[in-house]
Motif scaffolding. Structure first.
Motif, PDB file in Angstrom:
ATOM      1  N   HIS A 250       0.833  -1.212   0.000  1.00  0.00           N
ATOM      2  CA  HIS A 250       0.000   0.000   0.000  1.00  0.00           C
ATOM      3  C   HIS A 250       0.870   1.266   0.000  1.00  0.00           C
ATOM      4  O   HIS A 250       1.845   1.345   0.745  1.00  0.00           O
ATOM      5  CB  HIS A 250      -0.906  -0.015   1.247  1.00  0.00           C
ATOM      6  CG  HIS A 250      -2.025   0.961   1.150  1.00  0.00           C
ATOM      7  ND1 HIS A 250      -1.868   2.305   1.394  1.00  0.00           N
ATOM      8  CD2 HIS A 250      -3.328   0.786   0.807  1.00  0.00           C
ATOM      9  CE1 HIS A 250      -3.028   2.919   1.223  1.00  0.00           C
ATOM     10  NE2 HIS A 250      -3.932   2.013   0.864  1.00  0.00           N
ATOM     11  N   CYS A 290      -6.228   9.295  -0.561  1.00  0.00           N
ATOM     12  CA  CYS A 290      -6.122   9.943  -1.876  1.00  0.00           C
ATOM     13  C   CYS A 290      -5.440  11.324  -1.843  1.00  0.00           C
ATOM     14  O   CYS A 290      -4.524  11.569  -2.630  1.00  0.00           O
ATOM     15  CB  CYS A 290      -7.512  10.020  -2.499  1.00  0.00           C
ATOM     16  SG  CYS A 290      -7.484  10.544  -4.169  1.00  0.00           S
ATOM     17  N   CYS A 293      -1.702  10.713  -1.645  1.00  0.00           N
ATOM     18  CA  CYS A 293      -1.111   9.573  -2.342  1.00  0.00           C
ATOM     19  C   CYS A 293      -0.437   9.984  -3.660  1.00  0.00           C
ATOM     20  O   CYS A 293      -1.068  10.605  -4.517  1.00  0.00           O
ATOM     21  CB  CYS A 293      -2.197   8.532  -2.630  1.00  0.00           C
ATOM     22  SG  CYS A 293      -1.522   7.082  -3.452  1.00  0.00           S
ATOM     23  N   PRO A 305     -11.618   1.862  -1.990  1.00  0.00           N
ATOM     24  CA  PRO A 305     -11.137   0.498  -2.294  1.00  0.00           C
ATOM     25  C   PRO A 305     -11.453  -0.483  -1.159  1.00  0.00           C
ATOM     26  O   PRO A 305     -11.376  -0.127   0.016  1.00  0.00           O
ATOM     27  CB  PRO A 305      -9.614   0.674  -2.437  1.00  0.00           C
ATOM     28  CG  PRO A 305      -9.288   1.897  -1.652  1.00  0.00           C
ATOM     29  CD  PRO A 305     -10.505   2.771  -1.641  1.00  0.00           C
ATOM     30  N   CYS A 318      -6.393  -0.957  -1.943  1.00  0.00           N
ATOM     31  CA  CYS A 318      -5.857   0.039  -2.885  1.00  0.00           C
ATOM     32  C   CYS A 318      -6.230  -0.413  -4.289  1.00  0.00           C
ATOM     33  O   CYS A 318      -6.097  -1.588  -4.628  1.00  0.00           O
ATOM     34  CB  CYS A 318      -4.340   0.119  -2.735  1.00  0.00           C
ATOM     35  SG  CYS A 318      -3.545   1.104  -4.005  1.00  0.00           S
ATOM     36  N   HIS A 319      -6.657   0.554  -5.126  1.00  0.00           N
ATOM     37  CA  HIS A 319      -7.066   0.198  -6.489  1.00  0.00           C
ATOM     38  C   HIS A 319      -5.923  -0.304  -7.365  1.00  0.00           C
ATOM     39  O   HIS A 319      -6.151  -0.842  -8.437  1.00  0.00           O
ATOM     40  CB  HIS A 319      -7.714   1.414  -7.168  1.00  0.00           C
ATOM     41  CG  HIS A 319      -9.014   1.815  -6.530  1.00  0.00           C
ATOM     42  ND1 HIS A 319     -10.029   0.905  -6.299  1.00  0.00           N
ATOM     43  CD2 HIS A 319      -9.455   3.002  -6.073  1.00  0.00           C
ATOM     44  CE1 HIS A 319     -11.038   1.533  -5.725  1.00  0.00           C
ATOM     45  NE2 HIS A 319     -10.717   2.796  -5.563  1.00  0.00           N
ATOM     46  N   LEU A 320      -4.695  -0.128  -6.907  1.00  0.00           N
ATOM     47  CA  LEU A 320      -3.549  -0.599  -7.711  1.00  0.00           C
ATOM     48  C   LEU A 320      -3.428  -2.111  -7.658  1.00  0.00           C
ATOM     49  O   LEU A 320      -2.675  -2.711  -8.427  1.00  0.00           O
ATOM     50  CB  LEU A 320      -2.244   0.001  -7.177  1.00  0.00           C
ATOM     51  CG  LEU A 320      -2.112   1.520  -7.215  1.00  0.00           C
ATOM     52  CD1 LEU A 320      -0.796   1.941  -6.575  1.00  0.00           C
ATOM     53  CD2 LEU A 320      -2.170   2.017  -8.661  1.00  0.00           C
TER      54      LEU A 320
HETATM   55 FE1  SF4 Z   1      -3.406   5.733  -3.608  1.00  0.00          FE
HETATM   56 FE2  SF4 Z   1      -4.331   3.255  -3.784  1.00  0.00          FE
HETATM   57 FE3  SF4 Z   1      -5.707   5.080  -2.423  1.00  0.00          FE
HETATM   58 FE4  SF4 Z   1      -5.548   5.223  -5.051  1.00  0.00          FE
HETATM   59  S1  SF4 Z   1      -6.530   3.618  -3.870  1.00  0.00           S
HETATM   60  S2  SF4 Z   1      -5.281   6.908  -3.605  1.00  0.00           S
HETATM   61  S3  SF4 Z   1      -3.511   4.487  -5.446  1.00  0.00           S
HETATM   62  S4  SF4 Z   1      -3.725   4.312  -1.923  1.00  0.00           S
END
Ligand code: SF4
Length: 324
Positions: A250, A290, A293, A305, A318-320
């Motif tokens: 993360h 966000c 980030c 997420p 996390c969307h990644l």
């Molecule tokens: Fe960052 Fe992941 Fe949150 Fe998106 S979902 S803001 S990439 S931590």
């Protein structure tokens, strides 16, 4: 059919609110984790992330209403929301115990330390005053304080010794689960190491489960089996020590490690995480991290997420990252 495992502690989708003036503080927003017997989990995050609120929820010490607005806490398979206040009293100190950050706020300055420990013992065990004092003195000895110093008052002890007294009090009834809330923050570094060693030794001796609440990743590395990184009232990354330290996923956890000094490369500047945690009365609609980030995308602004499993016990919100 395989028997279902009973965990020492199970927290499922825990949501806790406080009402301050006319505002609603969203302190916990869906925390879930399980703790097996003898396991130590580290709850790691910045001040205000919800770590202490999680500990207080387990002891049902959150002002209610509103308090726990959703979710369950099960101690040894029993949902604590169904227990009467009297039943909770027998759980606090006896089954679940908590060591608080500042020993001075946990000790009564007007009573001797042995009488305070003895009081806890008599609350949970049927014994005479004399027996409870004898046990209190042996608890003091167990944490490295001569038993005959039990007749002294808290102000006659140094900070490290006061914290030992608090630990003796927390362990007086051999709890199954110990919640240690930043137990060494108020102590200087050399005493910190001694107190940590002692906690680790006592935990091993009694095979207790433990929740170590801290913002110090060094303590986590020394004492924990699993780690939950907490941000804005949610777990954003969970895994074994190996997952968190060697396969950090993360962006917030990456940021936490980036803000630590690197002893091998002292030319590198520290990289603090910019900005502050969001206002818990006004959380962002999407990912709470966000605004800070470096990898945020459009989607992060609007979609929160979920915590998804990315392999073994390692989970990330996390969307990644995709499930599996
Ligand atoms: Fe960052 Fe992941 Fe949150 Fe998106 S979902 S803001 S990439 S931590």
């Amino acid at each position: 059919m395989a028997e279902e495992k009973t965990y020492a502690l199970e927290i499922e989708d825990l949501n806790v609110e406080y009402h301050v003036d006319k505002e609603v503080v969203h302190a916990l927003n869906g925390i879930s984790f399980r703790l097996s017997k003898g396991e130590t989990i580290g709850l790691v995050g910045e001040t205000g992330a919800g770590k202490t609120t999680t500990g207080l929820s387990i002891l049902r010490l959150i002002p209610s209403p509103p308090g726990v607005v959703k979710g369950t806490v099960k101690v040894q398979g029993e949902d604590i929301s169904t227990l009467s206040e009297k039943q909770m009293e027998s759980i606090r100190g006896n089954v679940v115990s908590m060591i608080f950050q500042d020993p001075m706020t946990s000790l009564n300055p007007t009573k001797t330390v042995e009488s305070q420990i003895a009081e806890v013992i008599r609350l949970h065990e049927k014994c005479s005053k004399k027996e409870s004092i004898t046990k209190a003195r042996s608890m003091l000895e167990m944490v490295g304080i001569p038993g005959d110093r039990g007749v002294e008052f808290p102000h006659q002890f140094s900070g490290g010794m006061k914290q030992r007294v608090v630990i003796a009090m927390a362990l007086a009834c051999s709890p199954e689960i110990l919640i240690a809330d930043e137990p060494t923050t108020a102590l200087d570094v050399t005493i910190q190491a001694q107190v940590l060693d002692m906690i680790r030794e006592l935990k091993r001796k009694y095979n207790m489960s433990m929740i170590m609440i801290t913002h110090d990743l060094g303590i986590v590395a020394e004492i924990c089996d699993t780690v939950a990184i907490v941000y804005a009232g949610n777990i954003v990354e969970y895994g074994t020590l190996e997952d968190i330290f060697n396969h950090t996923a993360h962006p917030y956890t990456v940021g936490l490690f980036g803000s630590l000094p690197n002893m091998d490369d002292r030319t590198q500047r520290l990289k603090p995480i910019p900005g502050l945690m969001p206002d818990p009365t006004n959380l962002p609609q999407g990912c709470a991290f966000c605004p800070r980030c470096p990898k945020a995308t459009e989607k992060c602004n609007t979609v929160r997420p979920d915590l998804v499993n990315i392999g073994g016990d390692h989970a990330v919100a996390c969307h990644l990252f995709k499930e599996g």
